[in-house]
Design a protein around this motif. Structure first.
Motif, PDB file in Angstrom:
ATOM      1  N   GLY A   1      -3.006  -0.530   4.870  1.00  0.00           N
ATOM      2  CA  GLY A   1      -4.287   0.177   5.067  1.00  0.00           C
ATOM      3  C   GLY A   1      -5.072   0.278   3.762  1.00  0.00           C
TER       4      GLY A   1
ATOM      5  N   ASP B   1       6.206  -3.971  -0.848  1.00  0.00           N
ATOM      6  CA  ASP B   1       6.886  -2.985  -0.006  1.00  0.00           C
ATOM      7  C   ASP B   1       8.379  -3.266  -0.030  1.00  0.00           C
ATOM      8  OD1 ASP B   1       5.772  -0.779   2.116  1.00  0.00           O
ATOM      9  OD2 ASP B   1       7.783  -1.482   2.631  1.00  0.00           O
TER      10      ASP B   1
ATOM     11  N   LYS C   1       8.253  -5.612   6.871  1.00  0.00           N
ATOM     12  CA  LYS C   1       6.927  -4.978   6.888  1.00  0.00           C
ATOM     13  C   LYS C   1       5.879  -5.813   6.153  1.00  0.00           C
ATOM     14  CE  LYS C   1       7.739  -0.104   7.210  1.00  0.00           C
ATOM     15  NZ  LYS C   1       7.427   1.092   6.429  1.00  0.00           N
TER      16      LYS C   1
HETATM   17  C1  LIG Z   1       3.237   5.803   3.929  1.00  0.00           C
HETATM   18  S1  LIG Z   1       3.685   4.157   3.800  1.00  0.00           S
HETATM   19  C2  LIG Z   1       2.398   3.503   2.798  1.00  0.00           C
HETATM   20  C3  LIG Z   1       1.108   3.342   3.512  1.00  0.00           C
HETATM   21  C4  LIG Z   1       0.178   2.347   2.827  1.00  0.00           C
HETATM   22  N1  LIG Z   1      -0.094   2.716   1.439  1.00  0.00           N
HETATM   23  C5  LIG Z   1      -1.123   2.195   3.579  1.00  0.00           C
HETATM   24  O1  LIG Z   1      -2.149   2.689   3.131  1.00  0.00           O
HETATM   25  O2  LIG Z   1      -1.111   1.560   4.651  1.00  0.00           O
HETATM   26  C6  LIG Z   1       4.981   4.160   2.631  1.00  0.00           C
HETATM   27  C7  LIG Z   1       5.572   2.784   2.410  1.00  0.00           C
HETATM   28  O3  LIG Z   1       6.373   2.854   1.235  1.00  0.00           O
HETATM   29  C8  LIG Z   1       7.409   1.927   1.374  1.00  0.00           C
HETATM   30  N2  LIG Z   1       8.448   2.243   0.378  1.00  0.00           N
HETATM   31  C9  LIG Z   1       9.306   3.289   0.347  1.00  0.00           C
HETATM   32  N3  LIG Z   1      10.102   3.223  -0.744  1.00  0.00           N
HETATM   33  C10 LIG Z   1       9.740   2.110  -1.429  1.00  0.00           C
HETATM   34  C11 LIG Z   1      10.185   1.492  -2.635  1.00  0.00           C
HETATM   35  N4  LIG Z   1      11.173   1.995  -3.329  1.00  0.00           N
HETATM   36  N5  LIG Z   1       9.579   0.375  -3.032  1.00  0.00           N
HETATM   37  C12 LIG Z   1       8.567  -0.171  -2.323  1.00  0.00           C
HETATM   38  N6  LIG Z   1       8.103   0.357  -1.167  1.00  0.00           N
HETATM   39  C13 LIG Z   1       8.673   1.489  -0.730  1.00  0.00           C
HETATM   40  C14 LIG Z   1       7.835   2.118   2.816  1.00  0.00           C
HETATM   41  O4  LIG Z   1       8.540   0.986   3.304  1.00  0.00           O
HETATM   42  C15 LIG Z   1       6.490   2.332   3.517  1.00  0.00           C
HETATM   43  O5  LIG Z   1       6.030   1.135   4.089  1.00  0.00           O
END
Ligand SMILES: C[S@@+](CC[C@H](N)C(=O)[O-])C[C@H]1O[C@@H](n2cnc3c(N)ncnc32)[C@H](O)[C@@H]1O
Length: 315
Positions: free
Chosen positions: A266, A285, A290
């Motif tokens: 997004g 990610d 994903k």
């Molecule tokens: C709330 S979502 C992000 C939404 C995104 N920023 C958007 O605007 O569409 C959080 C994301 O962080 C990723 N995530 C969690 N821990 C992570 C890590 N250690 N390294 C990279 N990505 C990570 C998750 O897989 C998830 O897809």
């Protein structure tokens, strides 16, 4: 809906809640089940409401259940989840009568467990129905009461109270529980705001411009997923508050930007639009499956500067 369909719907809801509890992604799991089981629109609405409602009210529901069950540790996770989703329906949903909720919970318990589990579930739910719910307002500690009342983790409520005071924290928690209208973001390189508003109105949507984000439109009525503007990538779904992140970063064309936790893309696609699709966005990610979601969104919106990769931001 016949008895078998009703049973199938509740059983699917239980399975979904258990998978989500183990770290599954709710929207992906729900989408998969809806497609696999071919539920009607009415059933999809009920399923979505019970799954998200049970998750949203988890701490409140557990407080209610713990009043009736003092030996939680001995109860299998699926039984607790079944009780949680049943109490959710009894407390928050008018459209399903209590006796139907209890009957279906008992049937599921018999099928998944045995007679003993069924009579335990029946006993707990009948007690909830007969004796009524414990009174949350009797919890003396402000943070604890607010945490249970609005189902927000205690550590978060305590932090917010420290930062903003009790009254503001209460308003934040209550606002979080309210349904928010869906909002969309226009892809400004593909469509002008006035054209998007006019087309959506023509298609029968009730819409208004966002007051906080230039590219935002609030959908007050209508299912945006069905609009050709959405299907053909002229607009994408995004919360207005999420749009503020891109606006505050204020990236310029030609810049290189890292989005370390990017899926489903997004904000990365918003940044690409603000950069007029010129420069580079590294969209990372943790989860390999994903990455295709980020690519799909970028493709739909015809944005080409996003390089999506599986990378753990902690490394
Ligand atoms: C709330 S979502 C992000 C939404 C995104 N920023 C958007 O605007 O569409 C959080 C994301 O962080 C990723 N995530 C969690 N821990 C992570 C890590 N250690 N390294 C990279 N990505 C990570 C998750 O897989 C998830 O897809």
């Amino acid at each position: 809906m016949n008895d078998l369909e009703k049973y199938m719907l509740r059983k699917t809801i239980l399975e979904l809640l258990l998978k989500i509890d183990q770290g599954g992604y709710s929207h992906l799991l729900i989408d998969h089940e809806i497609k696999a089981k071919k539920f009607s629109e009415k059933d999809v609405a009920l399923l979505t409401e019970i799954v998200y409602g049970t998750i949203q009210r988890k701490l409140t529901l557990d407080f209610y259940l713990e009043h009736f069950i003092h030996t939680k540790k001995k109860i299998q996770p699926w039984v607790w989840m079944l009780l949680r989703m049943s109490v959710y329906q009894m407390v928050y949903l008018d459209k399903v009568p209590d006796h139907a909720v209890i009957h279906e919970a008992v049937e599921i318990s018999k099928q998944r467990g045995h007679k003993g589990v069924a009579s335990f579930v029946n006993g707990v739910l009948r007690n909830v129905q007969r004796k009524g719910l414990p009174d949350i307002s009797e919890i003396k500690d402000d943070a604890q009461r607010l945490s249970i009342e609005t189902s927000h983790p205690l550590w978060l409520v305590e932090n917010w109270i420290e930062m903003y005071g009790y009254e503001t924290t209460k308003k934040i928690c209550i606002a979080n529980l309210q349904d928010k209208p869906v909002s969309i973001r226009i892809q400004p390189m593909r469509i002008e705001m006035e054209d998007a508003l006019a087309k959506l109105k023509e298609e029968g949507y009730r819409v208004r411009r966002s007051r906080i984000a230039d590219q935002g439109i609030v959908i007050e009525q209508g299912n945006i997923l069905k609009s050709p503007l959405f299907k053909n990538g002229f607009v994408t779904i995004q919360d207005q508050s999420s749009m503020l992140a891109g606006i505050m970063l204020d990236p310029k064309p030609g810049m290189t930007v890292l989005d370390a936790c990017s899926a489903p893309g997004g904000k990365a696609t918003h940044l690409a639009e603000l950069m007029e699709n010129s420069g580079k966005i590294h969209a990372h990610d943790l989860h390999p499956n994903k990455i295709k979601e980020i690519n799909k969104r970028a493709e739909q919106l015809q944005l080409t500067i996003i390089d999506a990769k599986q990378v753990d931001a902690r490394n």
